[in-house]
Design an enzyme around this catalytic site. Structure first.
Site, mmCIF file in Angstrom:
data_model
loop_
_atom_site.group_PDB
_atom_site.id
_atom_site.type_symbol
_atom_site.label_atom_id
_atom_site.label_comp_id
_atom_site.label_asym_id
_atom_site.label_seq_id
_atom_site.Cartn_x
_atom_site.Cartn_y
_atom_site.Cartn_z
ATOM 1 C CD GLU A 1 -3.979 1.880 -3.318
ATOM 2 O OE1 GLU A 1 -4.229 1.190 -2.440
ATOM 3 O OE2 GLU A 1 -3.917 1.629 -4.559
ATOM 4 C CG HIS B 1 -7.670 0.999 -6.498
ATOM 5 N ND1 HIS B 1 -7.018 0.875 -5.497
ATOM 6 C CD2 HIS B 1 -8.847 1.896 -6.068
ATOM 7 C CE1 HIS B 1 -7.701 1.429 -4.371
ATOM 8 N NE2 HIS B 1 -8.721 1.902 -4.924
ATOM 9 C CG HIS C 1 -6.481 0.385 0.864
ATOM 10 N ND1 HIS C 1 -6.505 0.285 -0.408
ATOM 11 C CD2 HIS C 1 -7.895 0.904 1.117
ATOM 12 C CE1 HIS C 1 -7.778 0.246 -0.754
ATOM 13 N NE2 HIS C 1 -8.593 0.688 -0.004
ATOM 14 C CD GLU D 1 -5.489 -3.101 -3.882
ATOM 15 O OE1 GLU D 1 -5.482 -2.255 -4.619
ATOM 16 O OE2 GLU D 1 -4.947 -3.144 -2.725
ATOM 17 C CD GLU E 1 -4.431 -0.722 -7.787
ATOM 18 O OE1 GLU E 1 -5.167 -1.761 -7.005
ATOM 19 O OE2 GLU E 1 -3.978 0.154 -7.197
ATOM 20 C CD GLU F 1 -2.965 -1.181 0.046
ATOM 21 O OE1 GLU F 1 -2.968 -0.225 -0.840
ATOM 22 O OE2 GLU F 1 -3.658 -2.164 0.003
HETATM 23 FE FE LIG Z 1 -5.173 -0.217 -4.843
#
Ligand SMILES: [Fe+2]
Length: 189
Positions: free
Chosen positions: A64, A168, A67, A165, A135, A35
């Site tokens: 991110e 993304h 995360h 993910e 990703e 991350e």
């Molecule tokens: Fe991501």
């Protein structure tokens, strides 16, 4: 400019002390596809990306970091009740001796985080393809982590991250198409 919201993006619960799982999760803290690398990769690419898609890098780069907070919380909760002996058995003895209860930006194998994890090619398409790959690699890592634990609470948080993910990667793919369409319009024959 960022505004800090004092809560996690998604709740993090763990049902048991599990230092070994914490060690594996460090991969997503300071590993190549983790991350921290993701956040810094996307936020750094904003300055050369066409305006039409800069918001995607802003949004995802910022998320991110959220995360990263979740991963740190997981690791803390998985290790807070562990004895030094349990940490040593999980391969976290050297981390404990060096950093105490602090996290450090390294991979699960102990390799320190490095800026070479970050792609910065100065070409929007090259950068975005790198982002899509990053990703997909992060999604795969989350899948291996989900498979590695039988803690359903931890799995729930990891599944949230895995799904993000996927989203993304989809948004980066859309950005590639937007840039390609713009490039096509500028061609003069
Ligand atoms: Fe991501």
């Amino acid at each position: 400019m960022w505004l800090y919201e004092k809560k996690l993006q998604y709740p993090v619960k763990v049902s048991k002390c599990d230092p070994m799982m914490a060690k594996f999760l460090v991969e997503q803290y300071g590993g190549a596809d983790g991350e921290l690398a993701a956040a810094l990769r996307y936020l750094n690419q904003r300055y050369t990306i066409p305006d039409k898609v800069i918001g995607v890098l802003n949004d995802i780069g910022t998320e991110e970091f959220a995360h990263l907070e979740m991963i740190a919380t997981m690791i803390y909760k998985l290790t807070k009740d562990a004895t030094p002996e349990q940490l040593r058995e999980a391969g976290l003895g050297t981390d404990f001796v060096n950093h105490g209860g602090d996290l450090f930006y390294n991979s699960a194998a102990g390799v320190p985080w490095t800026a070479t994890y970050i792609a910065a090619k100065g070409d929007p398409l090259a950068n975005l393809y790198e982002d899509i790959a990053a990703e997909e690699k992060a999604r795969a890592t989350y899948q291996w982590l989900i498979d590695y634990t039988d803690d359903v609470d931890l799995q729930d948080s990891l599944k949230f991250l895995r799904e993000r993910e996927i989203v993304h990667a989809m948004r980066f793919r859309e950005s590639v198409e937007i840039i390609k369409a713009d490039m096509g319009q500028k061609k003069i024959y």
